[in-house]
Design an enzyme around this catalytic site. Structure first.
Site, short mmCIF file in Angstrom:
data_model
loop_
_atom_site.label_atom_id
_atom_site.label_comp_id
_atom_site.label_asym_id
_atom_site.label_seq_id
_atom_site.Cartn_x
_atom_site.Cartn_y
_atom_site.Cartn_z
N HIS A 52 -61.16 -1.45 106.85
CA HIS A 52 -60.26 -1.80 105.78
C HIS A 52 -60.98 -2.42 104.54
O HIS A 52 -60.97 -3.60 104.25
CB HIS A 52 -59.21 -3.09 106.37
CG HIS A 52 -58.45 -2.59 107.57
ND1 HIS A 52 -57.41 -1.71 107.44
CD2 HIS A 52 -58.47 -2.91 108.96
CE1 HIS A 52 -56.75 -1.45 108.46
NE2 HIS A 52 -57.62 -2.12 109.31
N HIS A 80 -61.58 1.13 116.86
CA HIS A 80 -60.41 0.77 117.73
C HIS A 80 -60.45 1.60 118.88
O HIS A 80 -59.59 1.32 119.78
CB HIS A 80 -59.15 0.76 116.92
CG HIS A 80 -58.96 -0.22 115.87
ND1 HIS A 80 -59.43 -1.61 115.87
CD2 HIS A 80 -58.39 -0.16 114.66
CE1 HIS A 80 -59.09 -2.17 114.84
NE2 HIS A 80 -58.38 -1.38 113.93
N GLU A 116 -55.63 -1.07 118.54
CA GLU A 116 -56.62 -1.23 119.79
C GLU A 116 -55.81 -1.21 121.17
O GLU A 116 -56.26 -0.47 122.36
CB GLU A 116 -57.59 -2.35 119.65
CG GLU A 116 -58.41 -2.36 120.75
CD GLU A 116 -59.26 -3.90 120.83
OE1 GLU A 116 -60.01 -4.08 119.64
OE2 GLU A 116 -59.23 -4.66 121.80
#
Ligand code: SF4
Length: 283
Positions: free
Chosen positions: A42, A76, A128
């Site tokens: 991110h 993830h 996730e």
């Protein structure tokens, strides 16, 4: 004046590994397009700089419509079905799933293949957890909160394996496990919580308590970076929050002896280096 970088500042092990994998794929200069299944981290700058190197972040809906090439799975992880679909569409898969998350996939797969029931403690909307769910045979039960224990759909004599989302709060997880045990279920608990965030926060607090000034580097919208700022500010009044070196307008009183630096989970190393070098050389 001394400058000290906090331990565990910046990328955790899993994200670091994923970014390295993406960079090494980009360096191969393949004639086929390279994608990441969702943004690799991110951090808009990192995603934009990868795009310049020819790596495009695509979302779930876009992915299957793209021209086949290399699809990199981020830390993830993804559901088995997603991976299979991408392969069947012609993508060559590069798996950058964090090994800690992969371990959860393998555990739930093996246990559910052997007829065991699975409980995942975490947020069912988090990518996730969606990925972990997709490695179970049959539907697992998701516990977001302790109250969900009251509606576990399994019998007391069934073997249940419990795993957690890696970022779940450890104390809350323990409370849930204690409650399930008290209710008399037959459980096999696998603690899959990763302590990367906790270690980063602990190290930042320790340094801030010794420093006269702290610099926290992180994204404006990154909640873990803001949390680091709050922790440092509690111990060290003169704490700065910056995104890049350009934001740093440092004014240091003469009495300052130690400047501490830490960074959120999505801050790349080159930004941390730049800030460190600037403070070392200019003051
Ligand atoms: S499991 Fe831990 S090391 Fe792996 S990506 Fe998540 S926070 Fe990072």
């Amino acid at each position: 004046m001394q400058v000290e970088l906090a331990e565990h500042a910046g990328f955790c092990f899993g994200v670091n590994k994923a970014v390295e994998i993406v960079n090494s794929e980009a360096e191969k200069k393949s004639e086929y397009p390279i994608y990441t299944y969702g943004p690799i981290i991110h951090n808009e700058e990192v995603v934009a700089s990868l795009e310049k190197k020819g790596v495009k972040a695509v979302d779930e809906d876009e992915a299957l419509l793209c021209a086949p090439g290399t699809m990199i799975l981020r830390s993830h992880g993804v559901a088995k079905e997603t991976e299979d679909k991408l392969r069947a569409t012609g993508f060559s898969i590069v798996d950058a799933t964090c090994p800690f998350v992969k371990r959860i996939h393998n555990t739930v797969r093996k246990e559910s293949e052997n007829g065991g029931k699975i409980i995942i403690v975490g947020d069912d909307k988090h990518p996730e957890v969606v990925g972990i769910k997709g490695w179970c045979i049959g539907d697992p039960y998701i516990i977001k909160d302790i109250k969900d224990v009251d509606t576990i759909p399994y019998g007391k004599d069934e073997k249940i394996t419990i795993v957690a989302q890696t970022t779940y709060n450890y104390n809350k997880f323990q409370e849930i496990v204690d409650y399930i045990t008290k209710k008399g279920y037959y459980i096999n608990v696998v603690n899959t919580i990763c302590n990367a965030t906790e270690e980063r926060q602990k190290a930042a607090r320790e340094l801030a308590c010794r420093a006269d000034c702290m610099i926290v580097i992180g994204g404006a919208h990154s909640s873990n970076s803001h949390k680091l700022y709050e922790i440092c500010k509690e111990c060290c009044e003169l704490t700065y929050f910056i995104q890049t070196l350009d934001d740093l307008h440092l004014e240091l009183p003469k009495s300052v002896r130690l400047v501490g630096i830490t960074a959120g989970a999505s801050t790349p190393n080159n930004i941390i280096e730049e800030v460190q070098n600037y403070v070392r050389n200019e003051f």
